[in-house]
Design a protein around this motif. Structure first.
Motif, PDB file in Angstrom:
ATOM      1  N   VAL A 150     -74.649  53.744  53.400  1.00 38.45           N
ATOM      2  CA  VAL A 150     -73.922  54.056  54.637  1.00 38.45           C
ATOM      3  C   VAL A 150     -73.897  52.843  55.564  1.00 38.45           C
ATOM      4  O   VAL A 150     -72.854  52.520  56.157  1.00 38.45           O
ATOM      5  N   ARG A 151     -75.016  52.148  55.681  1.00 35.80           N
ATOM      6  CA  ARG A 151     -75.047  50.947  56.525  1.00 35.80           C
ATOM      7  C   ARG A 151     -74.031  49.910  56.037  1.00 35.80           C
ATOM      8  O   ARG A 151     -73.312  49.304  56.837  1.00 35.80           O
ATOM      9  N   GLN A 152     -73.967  49.720  54.725  1.00 36.11           N
ATOM     10  CA  GLN A 152     -73.036  48.725  54.175  1.00 36.11           C
ATOM     11  C   GLN A 152     -71.582  49.148  54.381  1.00 36.11           C
ATOM     12  O   GLN A 152     -70.728  48.318  54.708  1.00 36.11           O
ATOM     13  N   ILE A 153     -71.294  50.427  54.180  1.00 30.12           N
ATOM     14  CA  ILE A 153     -69.918  50.915  54.348  1.00 30.12           C
ATOM     15  C   ILE A 153     -69.459  50.711  55.784  1.00 30.12           C
ATOM     16  O   ILE A 153     -68.333  50.273  56.043  1.00 30.12           O
ATOM     17  N   VAL A 163     -71.085  52.133  47.477  1.00 27.37           N
ATOM     18  CA  VAL A 163     -70.269  51.196  48.260  1.00 27.37           C
ATOM     19  C   VAL A 163     -69.017  50.801  47.489  1.00 27.37           C
ATOM     20  O   VAL A 163     -67.905  50.749  48.062  1.00 27.37           O
ATOM     21  N   ALA A 164     -69.146  50.546  46.201  1.00 25.39           N
ATOM     22  CA  ALA A 164     -67.986  50.158  45.390  1.00 25.39           C
ATOM     23  C   ALA A 164     -66.941  51.268  45.370  1.00 25.39           C
ATOM     24  O   ALA A 164     -65.736  51.011  45.484  1.00 25.39           O
ATOM     25  N   LYS A 212     -65.228  51.457  48.774  1.00 25.42           N
ATOM     26  CA  LYS A 212     -64.231  50.385  48.909  1.00 25.42           C
ATOM     27  C   LYS A 212     -62.931  50.769  48.218  1.00 25.42           C
ATOM     28  O   LYS A 212     -61.832  50.593  48.767  1.00 25.42           O
ATOM     29  N   GLU A 213     -63.044  51.288  46.996  1.00 27.07           N
ATOM     30  CA  GLU A 213     -61.840  51.647  46.250  1.00 27.07           C
ATOM     31  C   GLU A 213     -61.094  52.787  46.936  1.00 27.07           C
ATOM     32  O   GLU A 213     -59.861  52.765  47.036  1.00 27.07           O
ATOM     33  N   LEU A 214     -61.823  53.776  47.417  1.00 27.10           N
ATOM     34  CA  LEU A 214     -61.181  54.895  48.105  1.00 27.10           C
ATOM     35  C   LEU A 214     -60.436  54.424  49.345  1.00 27.10           C
ATOM     36  O   LEU A 214     -59.273  54.784  49.572  1.00 27.10           O
ATOM     37  N   VAL A 215     -61.085  53.616  50.174  1.00 26.79           N
ATOM     38  CA  VAL A 215     -60.449  53.147  51.403  1.00 26.79           C
ATOM     39  C   VAL A 215     -59.220  52.309  51.074  1.00 26.79           C
ATOM     40  O   VAL A 215     -58.136  52.510  51.660  1.00 26.79           O
ATOM     41  N   THR A 216     -59.357  51.392  50.127  1.00 27.86           N
ATOM     42  CA  THR A 216     -58.238  50.514  49.769  1.00 27.86           C
ATOM     43  C   THR A 216     -57.046  51.317  49.258  1.00 27.86           C
ATOM     44  O   THR A 216     -55.894  51.074  49.665  1.00 27.86           O
ATOM     45  N   ARG A 217     -57.297  52.279  48.397  1.00 27.53           N
ATOM     46  CA  ARG A 217     -56.193  53.030  47.797  1.00 27.53           C
ATOM     47  C   ARG A 217     -55.597  54.029  48.797  1.00 27.53           C
ATOM     48  O   ARG A 217     -54.378  54.270  48.777  1.00 27.53           O
ATOM     49  N   LEU A 218     -56.406  54.582  49.662  1.00 29.86           N
ATOM     50  CA  LEU A 218     -55.855  55.473  50.689  1.00 29.86           C
ATOM     51  C   LEU A 218     -55.040  54.679  51.713  1.00 29.86           C
ATOM     52  O   LEU A 218     -53.999  55.152  52.183  1.00 29.86           O
ATOM     53  N   GLU A 219     -55.501  53.494  52.052  1.00 28.44           N
ATOM     54  CA  GLU A 219     -54.723  52.646  52.961  1.00 28.44           C
ATOM     55  C   GLU A 219     -53.374  52.287  52.338  1.00 28.44           C
ATOM     56  O   GLU A 219     -52.372  52.134  53.056  1.00 28.44           O
ATOM     57  N   SER A 220     -53.315  52.187  51.020  1.00 24.99           N
ATOM     58  CA  SER A 220     -52.076  51.790  50.347  1.00 24.99           C
ATOM     59  C   SER A 220     -50.978  52.835  50.500  1.00 24.99           C
ATOM     60  O   SER A 220     -49.796  52.526  50.304  1.00 24.99           O
ATOM     61  N   ILE A 221     -51.345  54.078  50.820  1.00 24.99           N
ATOM     62  CA  ILE A 221     -50.321  55.107  51.053  1.00 24.99           C
ATOM     63  C   ILE A 221     -50.175  55.424  52.539  1.00 24.99           C
ATOM     64  O   ILE A 221     -49.584  56.438  52.925  1.00 24.99           O
ATOM     65  N   CYS A 269     -67.371  59.942  47.042  1.00 23.66           N
ATOM     66  CA  CYS A 269     -67.711  58.784  46.198  1.00 23.66           C
ATOM     67  C   CYS A 269     -68.093  59.245  44.788  1.00 23.66           C
ATOM     68  O   CYS A 269     -69.185  58.941  44.275  1.00 23.66           O
ATOM     69  N   MET A 270     -67.195  59.948  44.169  1.00 27.98           N
ATOM     70  CA  MET A 270     -67.368  60.472  42.814  1.00 27.98           C
ATOM     71  C   MET A 270     -66.252  59.927  41.938  1.00 27.98           C
ATOM     72  O   MET A 270     -65.097  59.873  42.361  1.00 27.98           O
ATOM     73  N   ASP A 271     -66.604  59.510  40.720  1.00 30.82           N
ATOM     74  CA  ASP A 271     -65.574  59.142  39.765  1.00 30.82           C
ATOM     75  C   ASP A 271     -65.910  59.757  38.413  1.00 30.82           C
ATOM     76  O   ASP A 271     -66.834  60.575  38.312  1.00 30.82           O
ATOM     77  N   ASP A 272     -65.169  59.406  37.395  1.00 30.93           N
ATOM     78  CA  ASP A 272     -65.344  60.055  36.092  1.00 30.93           C
ATOM     79  C   ASP A 272     -66.668  59.711  35.421  1.00 30.93           C
ATOM     80  O   ASP A 272     -67.047  60.348  34.439  1.00 30.93           O
TER      81      ASP A 272
END
Length: 266
Positions: free
Chosen positions: A181-184, A138-139, A142-151, A124-127
């Motif tokens: 972690v609970r929210q994820i 959590v944000a 969400k982005e990691l899961v969504t984008r990994l699911e896309s491939i 969960c690291m970004d620029d």
């Protein structure tokens, strides 16, 4: 059941680097066997510490470890070319360590991951840097899961690392990551939670007792994996006992095995 990723085969550790430089296969084999016997579910393999030698060091480590590995390997490198080479050397689907939302890393790792049969650790690291709140974690998850699911990555192949931070610098860092972690896990029940736990105790005395206590709290929140030293019998005992108390250990079999082996004792 909780999954342990054994962290010891890393050339940032002096003894491992010396063994790699000297091509001391006996040392590496002995360490891997000990990790497996202690309960490691994956063996992390990182050859990145010797700049300019990562490729040949990784090749040698994998050739040394493969014949005696009874668990899957975790291929650990920021370089997709090294990971591509390593992926081609293993027999069983590996874990890959890791991808993040940092643009340079993300843009090079996504083409590598597409179509691969593997598990992936997603940081969960970004620029913008380390997450500053539970909402940040959590944000990014969400982005990691969504984008990994896309491939084509399935949720149960994704291991989110929420990036544990030292509580010595901010007393809210523990609750921050626990709440995230609970929210994820509520959003993505099939996604795994992993990561290095020892950052929580950085800068404090008696770090091991902090780490052992923290892992049980994280397990209650939904963490089901960690990158740790499986030869630390006390943290392994804490993990097995927490699995028992959380209802993850059918008929208490893993706990009883730990007691019989002498790993779990009062």
């Amino acid at each position: 059941m909780f999954e342990v990723i054994g962290e010891r085969i890393n050339t940032s550790r002096k003894l491992v680097q010396a063994a790699v430089v000297e091509r001391d296969a006996d040392y590496i084999i002995d360490d891997v066997k000990k990790q497996q016997e202690a309960g490691a579910d994956f063996i992390d393999v990182n050859a990145g510490a010797r700049i300019g030698h990562e490729k040949e060091d990784m090749q040698w480590l994998l050739k040394t470890i493969k014949p005696i590995a009874t668990v899957s390997l975790c291929l650990d490198s920021p370089d997709p070319a090294i990971l591509e080479m390593a992926y081609g050397m293993v027999d069983n689907p590996p874990m890959i360590n890791s991808i993040s939302l940092e643009k340079n890393r993300f843009d090079t790792m996504m083409p590598f991951l597409k179509g691969k049969d593997c598990k992936i650790i997603a940081l969960c690291m970004d620029d913008a840097g380390m997450p500053a709140s539970s909402d940040d974690i959590v944000a990014r998850a969400k982005e990691l899961v969504t984008r990994l699911e896309s491939i084509g990555m399935k949720q149960d192949s994704i291991y989110i690392d929420p990036l544990v931070q030292p509580i010595s610098t901010d007393s809210t860092k523990g609750t921050m990551v626990l709440n995230a972690v609970r929210q994820i896990k509520q959003l993505f029940p099939d996604v795994h939670i992993t990561g290095g736990l020892s950052n929580i105790s950085y800068g404090l005395p008696e770090r091991k007792i902090i780490n052992r206590t923290f892992v049980t709290l994280m397990m209650d929140a939904g963490m089901d994996s960690a990158i740790i030293d499986p030869l630390d019998s006390k943290i392994m005992a804490a993990i097995k006992t927490a699995d028992l108390l959380l209802g993850n250990d059918n008929f208490c079999m893993s706990y009883l095995k730990g007691v019989r082996s002498g790993m779990i004792k009062s």
